[in-house]
Write a protein that holds these residues in place. Structure first.
Motif, PDB file in Angstrom:
ATOM      1  N   SER A 155      -3.062 -20.586 -34.845  1.00 28.97           N
ATOM      2  CA  SER A 155      -2.364 -21.867 -34.730  1.00 28.97           C
ATOM      3  C   SER A 155      -0.853 -21.683 -34.677  1.00 28.97           C
ATOM      4  CB  SER A 155      -2.716 -22.754 -35.925  1.00 28.97           C
ATOM      5  OG  SER A 155      -1.890 -23.909 -35.944  1.00 28.97           O
ATOM      6  N   PRO A 156      -0.190 -22.270 -33.672  1.00 33.57           N
ATOM      7  CA  PRO A 156       1.280 -22.240 -33.661  1.00 33.57           C
ATOM      8  C   PRO A 156       1.884 -23.056 -34.806  1.00 33.57           C
ATOM      9  CG  PRO A 156       0.426 -22.591 -31.450  1.00 33.57           C
ATOM     10  CD  PRO A 156      -0.737 -22.751 -32.391  1.00 33.57           C
ATOM     11  N   TRP A 157       1.293 -24.209 -35.096  1.00 34.51           N
ATOM     12  CA  TRP A 157       1.794 -25.057 -36.186  1.00 34.51           C
ATOM     13  C   TRP A 157       1.377 -24.429 -37.511  1.00 34.51           C
ATOM     14  CZ3 TRP A 157      -0.556 -30.320 -37.941  1.00 34.51           C
ATOM     15  CH2 TRP A 157       0.336 -30.960 -38.835  1.00 34.51           C
ATOM     16  N   ASP A 158       2.337 -24.219 -38.396  1.00 31.19           N
ATOM     17  CA  ASP A 158       2.084 -23.572 -39.682  1.00 31.19           C
ATOM     18  C   ASP A 158       2.768 -24.397 -40.769  1.00 31.19           C
ATOM     19  OD1 ASP A 158       2.234 -21.872 -41.994  1.00 31.19           O
ATOM     20  OD2 ASP A 158       1.928 -20.126 -40.698  1.00 31.19           O
ATOM     21  N   ARG A 159       1.961 -25.049 -41.599  1.00 30.82           N
ATOM     22  CA  ARG A 159       2.490 -25.943 -42.623  1.00 30.82           C
ATOM     23  C   ARG A 159       2.830 -25.213 -43.928  1.00 30.82           C
ATOM     24  NH1 ARG A 159      -0.795 -31.515 -42.873  1.00 30.82           N
ATOM     25  NH2 ARG A 159       1.284 -32.211 -43.501  1.00 30.82           N
ATOM     26  N   ALA A 169      13.373 -17.030 -36.373  1.00 32.69           N
ATOM     27  CA  ALA A 169      12.628 -16.404 -37.466  1.00 32.69           C
ATOM     28  C   ALA A 169      11.130 -16.667 -37.347  1.00 32.69           C
ATOM     29  CB  ALA A 169      13.156 -16.907 -38.809  1.00 32.69           C
ATOM     30  N   TYR A 170      10.748 -17.917 -37.045  1.00 34.00           N
ATOM     31  CA  TYR A 170       9.322 -18.212 -36.988  1.00 34.00           C
ATOM     32  C   TYR A 170       8.677 -17.597 -35.747  1.00 34.00           C
ATOM     33  CZ  TYR A 170       4.778 -20.347 -36.943  1.00 34.00           C
ATOM     34  OH  TYR A 170       3.418 -20.512 -36.914  1.00 34.00           O
ATOM     35  N   ASN A 171       9.350 -17.637 -34.620  1.00 38.38           N
ATOM     36  CA  ASN A 171       8.778 -17.035 -33.417  1.00 38.38           C
ATOM     37  C   ASN A 171       8.606 -15.525 -33.580  1.00 38.38           C
ATOM     38  OD1 ASN A 171       8.302 -18.889 -30.895  1.00 38.38           O
ATOM     39  ND2 ASN A 171      10.107 -19.733 -31.932  1.00 38.38           N
ATOM     40  N   GLU A 172       9.525 -14.897 -34.309  1.00 36.46           N
ATOM     41  CA  GLU A 172       9.355 -13.478 -34.590  1.00 36.46           C
ATOM     42  C   GLU A 172       8.138 -13.245 -35.488  1.00 36.46           C
ATOM     43  OE1 GLU A 172      13.981 -11.888 -34.232  1.00 36.46           O
ATOM     44  OE2 GLU A 172      13.136 -12.369 -36.216  1.00 36.46           O
ATOM     45  N   TYR A 173       7.975 -14.119 -36.492  1.00 38.72           N
ATOM     46  CA  TYR A 173       6.817 -14.031 -37.385  1.00 38.72           C
ATOM     47  C   TYR A 173       5.520 -14.185 -36.593  1.00 38.72           C
ATOM     48  CZ  TYR A 173       3.472 -15.862 -40.884  1.00 38.72           C
ATOM     49  OH  TYR A 173       2.377 -16.101 -41.669  1.00 38.72           O
ATOM     50  N   TYR A 174       5.493 -15.175 -35.715  1.00 37.58           N
ATOM     51  CA  TYR A 174       4.287 -15.438 -34.938  1.00 37.58           C
ATOM     52  C   TYR A 174       3.985 -14.259 -34.010  1.00 37.58           C
ATOM     53  CZ  TYR A 174       0.795 -18.187 -32.425  1.00 37.58           C
ATOM     54  OH  TYR A 174      -0.379 -18.650 -31.889  1.00 37.58           O
ATOM     55  N   GLN A 209       6.134 -18.699 -23.584  1.00 36.82           N
ATOM     56  CA  GLN A 209       6.182 -17.726 -22.496  1.00 36.82           C
ATOM     57  C   GLN A 209       6.337 -16.308 -23.034  1.00 36.82           C
ATOM     58  OE1 GLN A 209       5.218 -18.748 -19.560  1.00 36.82           O
ATOM     59  NE2 GLN A 209       5.131 -20.775 -20.512  1.00 36.82           N
ATOM     60  N   GLU A 210       7.122 -16.141 -24.068  1.00 36.45           N
ATOM     61  CA  GLU A 210       7.242 -14.822 -24.684  1.00 36.45           C
ATOM     62  C   GLU A 210       5.909 -14.403 -25.297  1.00 36.45           C
ATOM     63  OE1 GLU A 210       9.465 -17.227 -24.809  1.00 36.45           O
ATOM     64  OE2 GLU A 210      11.503 -16.477 -25.130  1.00 36.45           O
ATOM     65  N   TRP A 211       5.247 -15.355 -25.951  1.00 36.19           N
ATOM     66  CA  TRP A 211       3.943 -15.053 -26.542  1.00 36.19           C
ATOM     67  C   TRP A 211       2.948 -14.632 -25.470  1.00 36.19           C
ATOM     68  CZ3 TRP A 211       3.243 -20.026 -30.053  1.00 36.19           C
ATOM     69  CH2 TRP A 211       4.260 -20.055 -31.021  1.00 36.19           C
ATOM     70  N   PHE A 212       2.919 -15.396 -24.369  1.00 36.58           N
ATOM     71  CA  PHE A 212       1.953 -15.101 -23.310  1.00 36.58           C
ATOM     72  C   PHE A 212       2.186 -13.698 -22.737  1.00 36.58           C
ATOM     73  CE2 PHE A 212       1.558 -19.896 -22.087  1.00 36.58           C
ATOM     74  CZ  PHE A 212       0.895 -20.140 -23.280  1.00 36.58           C
ATOM     75  N   GLN A 213       3.444 -13.361 -22.502  1.00 36.69           N
ATOM     76  CA  GLN A 213       3.718 -12.045 -21.923  1.00 36.69           C
ATOM     77  C   GLN A 213       3.402 -10.930 -22.909  1.00 36.69           C
ATOM     78  OE1 GLN A 213       7.102 -11.382 -19.435  1.00 36.69           O
ATOM     79  NE2 GLN A 213       7.340 -13.549 -18.955  1.00 36.69           N
ATOM     80  N   THR A 214       3.618 -11.193 -24.185  1.00 31.87           N
ATOM     81  CA  THR A 214       3.242 -10.211 -25.200  1.00 31.87           C
ATOM     82  C   THR A 214       1.745  -9.982 -25.202  1.00 31.87           C
ATOM     83  OG1 THR A 214       5.134 -10.738 -26.629  1.00 31.87           O
ATOM     84  CG2 THR A 214       3.205  -9.735 -27.683  1.00 31.87           C
ATOM     85  N   VAL A 215       0.985 -11.060 -25.135  1.00 34.89           N
ATOM     86  CA  VAL A 215      -0.478 -10.965 -25.116  1.00 34.89           C
ATOM     87  C   VAL A 215      -0.931 -10.108 -23.942  1.00 34.89           C
ATOM     88  CG1 VAL A 215      -2.591 -12.278 -24.720  1.00 34.89           C
ATOM     89  CG2 VAL A 215      -0.909 -13.114 -26.368  1.00 34.89           C
ATOM     90  N   LYS A 216      -0.393 -10.370 -22.741  1.00 42.54           N
ATOM     91  CA  LYS A 216      -0.807  -9.625 -21.551  1.00 42.54           C
ATOM     92  C   LYS A 216      -0.365  -8.162 -21.623  1.00 42.54           C
ATOM     93  CE  LYS A 216      -2.873 -12.843 -19.098  1.00 42.54           C
ATOM     94  NZ  LYS A 216      -4.295 -12.753 -18.683  1.00 42.54           N
ATOM     95  N   GLN A 217       0.756  -7.916 -22.278  1.00 45.01           N
ATOM     96  CA  GLN A 217       1.188  -6.538 -22.455  1.00 45.01           C
ATOM     97  C   GLN A 217       0.216  -5.773 -23.340  1.00 45.01           C
ATOM     98  OE1 GLN A 217       4.376  -5.272 -25.330  1.00 45.01           O
ATOM     99  NE2 GLN A 217       5.561  -5.058 -23.427  1.00 45.01           N
ATOM    100  N   LEU A 218      -0.275  -6.438 -24.386  1.00 48.27           N
ATOM    101  CA  LEU A 218      -1.141  -5.772 -25.352  1.00 48.27           C
ATOM    102  C   LEU A 218      -2.583  -5.656 -24.861  1.00 48.27           C
ATOM    103  CD1 LEU A 218       0.224  -7.418 -28.627  1.00 48.27           C
ATOM    104  CD2 LEU A 218       0.743  -5.141 -27.720  1.00 48.27           C
ATOM    105  N   GLN A 219      -3.053  -6.666 -24.131  1.00 45.91           N
ATOM    106  CA  GLN A 219      -4.432  -6.656 -23.639  1.00 45.91           C
ATOM    107  C   GLN A 219      -4.463  -7.301 -22.250  1.00 45.91           C
ATOM    108  OE1 GLN A 219      -7.778  -7.145 -26.050  1.00 45.91           O
ATOM    109  NE2 GLN A 219      -6.738  -6.777 -27.992  1.00 45.91           N
TER     110      GLN A 219
END
Length: 488
Positions: A155-159, A169-174, A209-219
């Motif tokens: 989940s992107p939303w984190d309460r 900071a949060y995008n780096e954590y995610y 977009q950064e998340w998506f590219q990271t995902v494709k880089q890893l798998q």
């Protein structure tokens, strides 16, 4: 130096040696396939589409607090499943006919089902397995042992996390948690992102977009789900219903993840879309996504209706079955999943079109014959000539074998060869010359449940509007014994 005459004689001898020795070698080459109608799916997208039914498992802190959306303030000591059995979950998925199962690794409350190195709010802080447990690991191991591919939802939303609301900071954590999940557990077939967020949630910009590219880089072979893909899109509702018109194509530039007002566009797609992003229909077997003691599973008739309106409308059905607070899927839910899987197998396990003779308005060549729609293969298909049907429409006709006309059918199945693009814009079905069904798009699969069973000899599918010559990989006829008159 050799004379010109000798040179000519040598050249003639060489040419004769190269000539084919049999007349068969002079036969014309095979007819090539038609050009694609863009866009077309990637290989992982095609594999995903052919799954048709996949499973979702919502399990986490909400399971123990009787909630759907947790607050993020829950005490990790509440997480204590006494008999967690991921193999039982996988068996339930297989009973439903699923070949892929997706686990909620972290929901909106921020509690992680794996011992993340980047937060203390995880199974490591719970009494389960004395703080040494890892639900994600148990799940992916059970999936592989059971012959089911694994997927994950983060989940992107984190309460819970204090970094939420702090963009960098949060995008780096995610991103760090994406790395943990996609490097520590082997191959993941699908990863799920959504834009769900409460009305009063802290303002937060997600770096999708950064998340998506990271995902494709890893798998590289993974499929990414979100409102706008890039590989699989949300269908726009949580009822499991696609639009009666449903294109696999959209323009991703028109979609903002989590934005209201895009539901209709997601539900129907876009015939002029430049991106191949087919829809996934997510729905829970129970009223809620997480387990609640007083809820029960939907009846079989409702699950079959969902199947016809998802798989039968060019979608993949993502069916959720929530494990209970002991860590297993309820017996009654397993029984319903098994009943559902058995019903689908009963309906589509027998094709009453088998043995039919097929003919069409035209055939592109020997490799694209009308009979290809009856061979049960995804890689063969009927293709007409480009010139045929431009004025009156293309058609393909099945003449059922002698004696089979007494076997009534009430489901017509039509499938396009979507590897070369989605083409059909409008179609109609007639039996012995009488119209019985019509619709717009076909895509990977279109299912028509007829108002009443028919037992005609000749079934014709008309393609009355299309983007280029239609390519059909299958036309099937089936009998659904479960359909009730009030469900049609």
């Amino acid at each position: 130096m050799a004379s010109p005459l000798l040179c000519l004689a040598a050249a003639a001898a060489l040419a004769a040696a190269l000539l084919p020795s049999t007349p068969e070698a002079w036969r014309p080459a095979a007819t090539p396939p038609p050009l694609p109608v863009l866009p077309i799916p990637s290989a992982p997208q095609l594999k995903w589409q052919r799954r048709e039914v996949i499973m979702f498992f919502h399990f986490g802190m909400n399971t123990f607090t009787d909630s759907e959306w947790g607050t993020g303030t829950e005490d990790p000591s509440l997480f204590r499943p006494a008999a967690l059995d991921a193999a039982q979950w996988v068996a339930a998925a297989r009973a439903a006919g699923a070949s892929l199962a997706i686990l909620v690794a972290k929901h909106h409350d921020g509690f992680c089902l794996w011992p993340s190195a980047y937060t203390d709010h995880s199974v490591r802080a719970s009494p389960w397995r004395a703080g040494h447990g890892d639900v994600v690991r148990e799940f992916v191991r059970a999936a592989r042992a059971g012959g089911v591919d694994a997927g994950l939802y983060l989940s992107p939303w984190d309460r819970h996390d204090a970094r939420y609301g702090k963009e960098v900071a949060y995008n780096e954590y995610y991103e760090a948690q994406l790395h943990e999940l996609l490097t520590g557990y082997g191959s993941v077939s699908e990863i799920w992102f959504d834009g769900a967020k409460g009305k009063n949630a802290t303002n937060m910009t997600y770096h999708f977009q950064e998340w998506f590219q990271t995902v494709k880089q890893l798998q590289r072979s993974i499929n990414i789900f979100s409102d706008d893909g890039p590989d699989v899109r949300w269908v726009g509702d949580e009822k499991g219903f696609a639009g009666t018109t449903c294109w696999s194509t959209v323009n991703r530039s028109m979609i903002t993840i989590g934005e209201a007002g895009i539901e209709k566009y997601l539900n129907e797609g876009d015939p002029r879309g430049r991106d191949w992003v087919p829809p996934e229909c997510d729905v829970s077997i129970r009223p809620g996504w997480f387990w609640h003691k007083n809820e029960t599973a939907k009846p079989l008739s409702q699950l079959l209706e969902i199947y016809y309106n998802s798989v039968g409308r060019n979608c993949v059905l993502l069916l959720n079955a929530p494990p209970n607070s002991t860590g297993v899927v309820e017996d009654a839910d397993v029984a319903r999943l098994r009943e559902f899987g058995s019903a689908v197998a009963t309906i589509f396990g027998t094709d009453l079109a088998a043995g039919s003779a097929a003919r069409a308005s035209s055939e592109r060549g020997g490799g694209f014959a009308a009979r290809n729609v009856l061979d049960g293969r995804d890689d063969t298909y009927w293709a007409p000539t480009a010139e045929d049907g431009r004025r009156n429409g293309y058609w393909i006709e099945l003449r059922r074998p002698p004696g089979s006309a007494g076997w009534p059918f009430n489901v017509v199945r039509i499938q396009e060869h979507v590897a070369l693009g989605q083409r059909v814009e409008r179609h109609a079905v007639s039996v012995d010359g009488a119209p019985v069904a019509n619709g717009t798009t076909v895509g990977h699969k279109r299912l028509h449940r007829l108002p009443r069973a028919v037992a005609g000899c000749t079934v014709r599918v008309w393609i009355t509007a299309r983007r280029g010559p239609p390519l059909l990989s299958a036309v099937g006829l089936h009998h659904d014994p479960f359909v009730a008159a009030d469900a049609l």
